[in-house]
Design a protein around this motif. Structure first.
Motif, PDB file in Angstrom:
ATOM      1  N   GLU A  38      22.978  31.160  59.303  1.00  0.00           N
ATOM      2  CA  GLU A  38      23.765  30.189  60.070  1.00  0.00           C
ATOM      3  C   GLU A  38      25.252  30.345  59.786  1.00  0.00           C
ATOM      4  OE1 GLU A  38      24.110  25.425  61.064  1.00  0.00           O
ATOM      5  OE2 GLU A  38      22.792  26.070  59.445  1.00  0.00           O
ATOM      6  N   ASP A  39      25.612  30.532  58.511  1.00  0.00           N
ATOM      7  CA  ASP A  39      27.021  30.765  58.163  1.00  0.00           C
ATOM      8  C   ASP A  39      27.553  31.986  58.912  1.00  0.00           C
ATOM      9  OD1 ASP A  39      26.821  28.682  56.292  1.00  0.00           O
ATOM     10  OD2 ASP A  39      26.503  30.058  54.602  1.00  0.00           O
ATOM     11  N   LEU A  42      28.093  31.269  62.611  1.00  0.00           N
ATOM     12  CA  LEU A  42      29.268  30.431  62.835  1.00  0.00           C
ATOM     13  C   LEU A  42      30.561  31.227  62.672  1.00  0.00           C
ATOM     14  CD1 LEU A  42      28.080  27.184  61.017  1.00  0.00           C
ATOM     15  CD2 LEU A  42      28.339  27.511  63.492  1.00  0.00           C
ATOM     16  N   VAL A  47      33.555  29.588  65.165  1.00  0.00           N
ATOM     17  CA  VAL A  47      33.438  28.139  65.346  1.00  0.00           C
ATOM     18  C   VAL A  47      34.509  27.440  64.503  1.00  0.00           C
ATOM     19  CG1 VAL A  47      31.922  26.149  64.968  1.00  0.00           C
ATOM     20  CG2 VAL A  47      30.990  28.295  65.855  1.00  0.00           C
ATOM     21  N   LEU A  49      36.314  24.628  62.233  1.00  0.00           N
ATOM     22  CA  LEU A  49      35.815  23.781  61.146  1.00  0.00           C
ATOM     23  C   LEU A  49      35.553  22.353  61.609  1.00  0.00           C
ATOM     24  CD1 LEU A  49      37.870  24.933  58.030  1.00  0.00           C
ATOM     25  CD2 LEU A  49      35.492  25.422  58.592  1.00  0.00           C
ATOM     26  N   ASP A  51      34.197  21.475  64.203  1.00  0.00           N
ATOM     27  CA  ASP A  51      32.962  21.439  64.973  1.00  0.00           C
ATOM     28  C   ASP A  51      31.701  21.584  64.117  1.00  0.00           C
ATOM     29  OD1 ASP A  51      34.495  21.194  67.246  1.00  0.00           O
ATOM     30  OD2 ASP A  51      34.448  23.345  67.701  1.00  0.00           O
ATOM     31  N   VAL A  52      31.859  21.602  62.791  1.00  0.00           N
ATOM     32  CA  VAL A  52      30.700  21.730  61.906  1.00  0.00           C
ATOM     33  C   VAL A  52      30.612  20.505  60.993  1.00  0.00           C
ATOM     34  CG1 VAL A  52      30.764  24.259  61.933  1.00  0.00           C
ATOM     35  CG2 VAL A  52      31.975  23.026  60.136  1.00  0.00           C
ATOM     36  N   GLN A  56      29.611  21.815  55.593  1.00  0.00           N
ATOM     37  CA  GLN A  56      29.847  23.218  55.942  1.00  0.00           C
ATOM     38  C   GLN A  56      31.330  23.557  55.972  1.00  0.00           C
ATOM     39  OE1 GLN A  56      27.420  23.777  59.526  1.00  0.00           O
ATOM     40  NE2 GLN A  56      26.527  25.533  58.486  1.00  0.00           N
ATOM     41  N   ARG A  57      32.163  22.576  56.039  1.00  0.00           N
ATOM     42  CA  ARG A  57      33.603  22.830  56.061  1.00  0.00           C
ATOM     43  C   ARG A  57      34.084  23.441  54.751  1.00  0.00           C
ATOM     44  NH1 ARG A  57      35.241  17.188  59.068  1.00  0.00           N
ATOM     45  NH2 ARG A  57      34.046  17.668  60.941  1.00  0.00           N
ATOM     46  N   LEU A  60      32.095  27.365  54.869  1.00  0.00           N
ATOM     47  CA  LEU A  60      32.447  28.326  55.908  1.00  0.00           C
ATOM     48  C   LEU A  60      33.663  29.205  55.592  1.00  0.00           C
ATOM     49  CD1 LEU A  60      30.780  28.916  58.335  1.00  0.00           C
ATOM     50  CD2 LEU A  60      32.242  27.445  59.693  1.00  0.00           C
TER      51      LEU A  60
END
Length: 153
Positions: A38-39, A42, A47, A49, A51-52, A56-57, A60
């Motif tokens: 998934e990482d 993204l 994508v 930051l 939007d997550v 995950q910020r 990522l």
């Protein structure tokens, strides 16, 4: 000069429970970053930051750095390690001839990993296997670090 890397941290990262994840070593700092599928998706989709999810910020940017920086090297993964061969070497090294034959037989055919694990458990040699496996992973880690001129401790 690169900092010495912990062999145990490298081995732990190589033993991840998910074959679809990949760990990377920062050769300058010794930091290990694990990137999930998934990482990776993204990062590849660029994508934002915002939007997550919040958790995950934090992850990522490190994943992006590991994937895009030449300071990070991918650690050996399942396709490099060949655990079946390690299992076969373990079985070949068993001193009890009957146990050796049973474990080698368990490695043949469908479900070899499951049969191997149930056989070593039944024979009471499970702890011997895990010691052997840990030693094999440590040897692979050292060889990889040496090949990449990364000092370790």
């Amino acid at each position: 000069m690169a900092l010495p890397v912990s062999i145990q941290e490298v081995v732990d990262a190589m033993q991840l429970p998910n074959d679809d994840w990949c760990s990377y070593l920062n050769v300058d700092t010794g930091e290990i970053v694990t990137v999930t599928d998934e990482d990776r998706r993204l990062v590849e989709d660029d994508v934002a930051l915002d939007d997550v999810p919040v958790w995950q910020r934090e992850v990522l940017p490190k994943a992006r750095e590991a994937l895009e920086s030449d300071r990070f090297l991918p650690l050996p993964g399942p396709f490099d390690i060949h655990e079946w061969s390690i299992m076969e070497e373990f079985a070949d090294g068993l001193s009890d001839e009957d146990s050796r034959a049973e474990v080698l037989d368990a490695l043949r055919g469908r479900g070899a990993f499951r049969h191997f694990r149930s056989t070593i458990e039944r024979l009471g040699i499970e702890s011997d296997w895990y010691r052997y496996r840990d030693s094999a992973f440590e040897r692979i880690a050292k060889e990889w670090l040496d090949a990449n001129n990364v000092p370790y401790r």
